[in-house]
Design a protein around this motif. Structure first.
Motif, PDB file in Angstrom:
ATOM      1  N   PHE A  42      66.765  58.884  31.296  1.00  0.00           N
ATOM      2  CA  PHE A  42      65.522  59.604  31.011  1.00  0.00           C
ATOM      3  C   PHE A  42      65.338  60.783  31.959  1.00  0.00           C
ATOM      4  O   PHE A  42      65.614  60.674  33.157  1.00  0.00           O
ATOM      5  CB  PHE A  42      64.321  58.673  31.179  1.00  0.00           C
ATOM      6  CG  PHE A  42      64.361  57.445  30.308  1.00  0.00           C
ATOM      7  CD1 PHE A  42      64.260  57.549  28.927  1.00  0.00           C
ATOM      8  CD2 PHE A  42      64.482  56.177  30.879  1.00  0.00           C
ATOM      9  CE1 PHE A  42      64.270  56.414  28.118  1.00  0.00           C
ATOM     10  CE2 PHE A  42      64.504  55.042  30.076  1.00  0.00           C
ATOM     11  CZ  PHE A  42      64.404  55.152  28.705  1.00  0.00           C
ATOM     12  N   ASP A  43      64.812  61.869  31.391  1.00  0.00           N
ATOM     13  CA  ASP A  43      64.376  63.015  32.211  1.00  0.00           C
ATOM     14  C   ASP A  43      62.960  62.685  32.661  1.00  0.00           C
ATOM     15  O   ASP A  43      62.004  62.830  31.907  1.00  0.00           O
ATOM     16  CB  ASP A  43      64.414  64.275  31.350  1.00  0.00           C
ATOM     17  CG  ASP A  43      63.909  65.489  32.103  1.00  0.00           C
ATOM     18  OD1 ASP A  43      63.381  65.335  33.234  1.00  0.00           O
ATOM     19  OD2 ASP A  43      64.018  66.602  31.551  1.00  0.00           O
ATOM     20  N   VAL A  44      62.821  62.248  33.918  1.00  0.00           N
ATOM     21  CA  VAL A  44      61.533  61.721  34.380  1.00  0.00           C
ATOM     22  C   VAL A  44      60.509  62.833  34.597  1.00  0.00           C
ATOM     23  O   VAL A  44      59.303  62.571  34.634  1.00  0.00           O
ATOM     24  CB  VAL A  44      61.747  60.881  35.668  1.00  0.00           C
ATOM     25  CG1 VAL A  44      60.438  60.299  36.179  1.00  0.00           C
ATOM     26  CG2 VAL A  44      62.732  59.749  35.398  1.00  0.00           C
ATOM     27  N   SER A  45      60.964  64.075  34.666  1.00  0.00           N
ATOM     28  CA  SER A  45      60.009  65.181  34.870  1.00  0.00           C
ATOM     29  C   SER A  45      58.977  65.238  33.739  1.00  0.00           C
ATOM     30  O   SER A  45      57.886  65.757  33.924  1.00  0.00           O
ATOM     31  CB  SER A  45      60.752  66.518  34.997  1.00  0.00           C
ATOM     32  OG  SER A  45      61.290  66.909  33.753  1.00  0.00           O
ATOM     33  N   GLU A  46      59.316  64.672  32.576  1.00  0.00           N
ATOM     34  CA  GLU A  46      58.347  64.628  31.457  1.00  0.00           C
ATOM     35  C   GLU A  46      57.047  63.947  31.864  1.00  0.00           C
ATOM     36  O   GLU A  46      55.993  64.258  31.315  1.00  0.00           O
ATOM     37  CB  GLU A  46      58.942  63.826  30.289  1.00  0.00           C
ATOM     38  CG  GLU A  46      59.993  64.551  29.507  1.00  0.00           C
ATOM     39  CD  GLU A  46      60.397  63.760  28.256  1.00  0.00           C
ATOM     40  OE1 GLU A  46      60.678  64.421  27.254  1.00  0.00           O
ATOM     41  OE2 GLU A  46      60.422  62.521  28.287  1.00  0.00           O
ATOM     42  N   LEU A  47      57.126  63.020  32.803  1.00  0.00           N
ATOM     43  CA  LEU A  47      55.919  62.306  33.217  1.00  0.00           C
ATOM     44  C   LEU A  47      55.075  63.115  34.197  1.00  0.00           C
ATOM     45  O   LEU A  47      53.959  62.730  34.515  1.00  0.00           O
ATOM     46  CB  LEU A  47      56.290  60.961  33.863  1.00  0.00           C
ATOM     47  CG  LEU A  47      56.993  59.958  32.960  1.00  0.00           C
ATOM     48  CD1 LEU A  47      57.261  58.656  33.694  1.00  0.00           C
ATOM     49  CD2 LEU A  47      56.160  59.672  31.719  1.00  0.00           C
ATOM     50  N   ARG A  48      55.613  64.233  34.683  1.00  0.00           N
ATOM     51  CA  ARG A  48      54.833  65.083  35.599  1.00  0.00           C
ATOM     52  C   ARG A  48      54.164  66.246  34.862  1.00  0.00           C
ATOM     53  O   ARG A  48      53.398  66.979  35.457  1.00  0.00           O
ATOM     54  CB  ARG A  48      55.744  65.630  36.716  1.00  0.00           C
ATOM     55  CG  ARG A  48      56.019  64.634  37.828  1.00  0.00           C
ATOM     56  CD  ARG A  48      56.717  65.296  39.018  1.00  0.00           C
ATOM     57  NE  ARG A  48      58.025  65.803  38.657  1.00  0.00           N
ATOM     58  CZ  ARG A  48      59.155  65.092  38.683  1.00  0.00           C
ATOM     59  NH1 ARG A  48      59.138  63.846  39.082  1.00  0.00           N
ATOM     60  NH2 ARG A  48      60.298  65.637  38.341  1.00  0.00           N
TER      61      ARG A  48
END
Ligand SMILES: [Zn+2]
Ligand SMILES: [Zn+2]
Length: 347
Positions: A340-346
């Motif tokens: 997962f590209d976790v930056s989506e949650l920021r």
């Protein structure tokens, strides 16, 4: 900030929740999470298998990740802001007998990131720097997120198996740990075959072939004929069981040569079998659990030099915003290692 958490003690029940961005303690670093992988144990939490009953809920999950340090505590001298890092998510207590003698992976009081405290499926995570390792400049964070599962395979092959150049090796189970174990075993000089079941025929066995392995489907292929072909009927020198299924061990016993070695990596539950044939064949039955500093260092280098092909191995089609899709696909064998590209949650 948002984090993907296990919220209830039932199958599924994985939701985005709001948690506070942590403040790093004096010995901790605050890490901006970039990429995080989905592990078989995360799927176990999704299903809420018995091993995870100890969890306090809600807990943000995720333990395989790479990120960049954005803040450090007052006592931290070994890392600084801007450093890219990975975490060893199984933390020894530092004071039990096993920790004292350098066997932190089997610590009596270990705590696990994403199980015993909030994990990495969120914008930021605070971690004691003794659990961190630096990512080489040339290694992209997306690939570095594969280091933790690779280290499990590295420990199984390099520390806990006899695999040597020219050995014939069977890896049972084409899940993430199996495919990584297979790549490390090949790097170690083994001639590696990867075996799976019918469900693996759609995605995981073709992936193993893409990674350059010969594959076997134990439900469709004649295993005895394959053993004859690959080992002249002698049996495999080393069999790794990464299936996580009770049939893995009994299958390994059928496939290993007399005097050979079975390395148990998957946690297979319970089986009943006659064991005198193992004794009479002097089978070496070895277990391998978790990983340590050196396993991580080796994994960083094996991913960097391409002997573990992270780019082919990882699957970036999924999003933490629609995480059920990834879990369902994983449990159905339609993917192997979602990242997962976790930056989506920021955002
Ligand atoms: Zn894992
Ligand atoms: Zn300990």
């Amino acid at each position: 900030m948002r984090g993907l958490a296990k919220t209830e003690r039932t199958d599924g029940a994985m939701e985005l929740i709001d948690i506070d961005r942590p403040t790093p303690g004096s010995d901790e670093a605050l890490i901006e999470v970039e990429y995080a992988g989905l592990c078989g144990s995360d799927a176990g939490i999704y299903k809420f298998k018995s091993a995870f009953e100890r969890m306090n809920l809600p807990t943000v999950i995720g333990h395989e990740y790479a990120g960049t340090i954005v803040e450090v505590g007052d006592n931290v001298t070994d890392f600084e802001s801007g450093d890219r890092v990975v975490e060893r998510p199984i933390r020894g207590c530092g004071s039990c007998y096993q920790c004292k003698i350098g066997e932190e992976n089997v610590c009596q009081n270990a705590v696990i990131t994403g199980v015993d405290h909030h994990g990495a499926y969120t914008g930021y995570i605070a971690v004691p720097t003794r659990a961190l390792q630096s990512v080489p400049d040339e290694l992209p964070s997306k690939h570095a997120a594969m280091v933790e599962p690779t280290s499990i395979g590295a420990r199984a092959v390099i520390e806990n198996s006899r695999t040597s150049a020219g050995d014939r090796v069977l890896v049972a189970g084409p899940g993430p740990i199996g495919q990584l174990t297979a790549q490390v075993a090949r790097r170690q000089g083994g001639d590696v075959v990867v075996a799976g079941v019918g469900q693996d025929a759609e995605y995981r066995l073709p992936l193993a072939e893409e990674l350059g392995f010969e594959t076997l489907n134990v439900e469709a292929d004649d295993m005895e004929a394959a053993r004859e072909e690959h080992t002249d009927g002698v049996g495999y020198d080393v069999v790794f069981d990464t299936t996580g299924h009770p049939s893995g061990l009994t299958m390994a016993v059928d496939e290993v040569r007399k005097g050979g070695q079975i390395v148990l990596v998957g946690q297979t539950g319970e089986t009943t079998m006659e064991y005198s044939p193992l004794v009479r064949a002097e089978i070496d039955l070895q277990c391998s659990y978790a990983s340590m500093y050196e396993d991580f260092e080796r994994s960083l280098r094996m991913i960097e030099d391409g002997s573990v092909d992270a780019e082919t191995f990882l699957d970036d089609r999924y999003s933490l915003l629609e995480a059920d899709d990834a879990f369902h696909a994983f449990l159905a064998g339609e993917t192997c290692k979602p990242v997962f590209d976790v930056s989506e949650l920021r955002d």
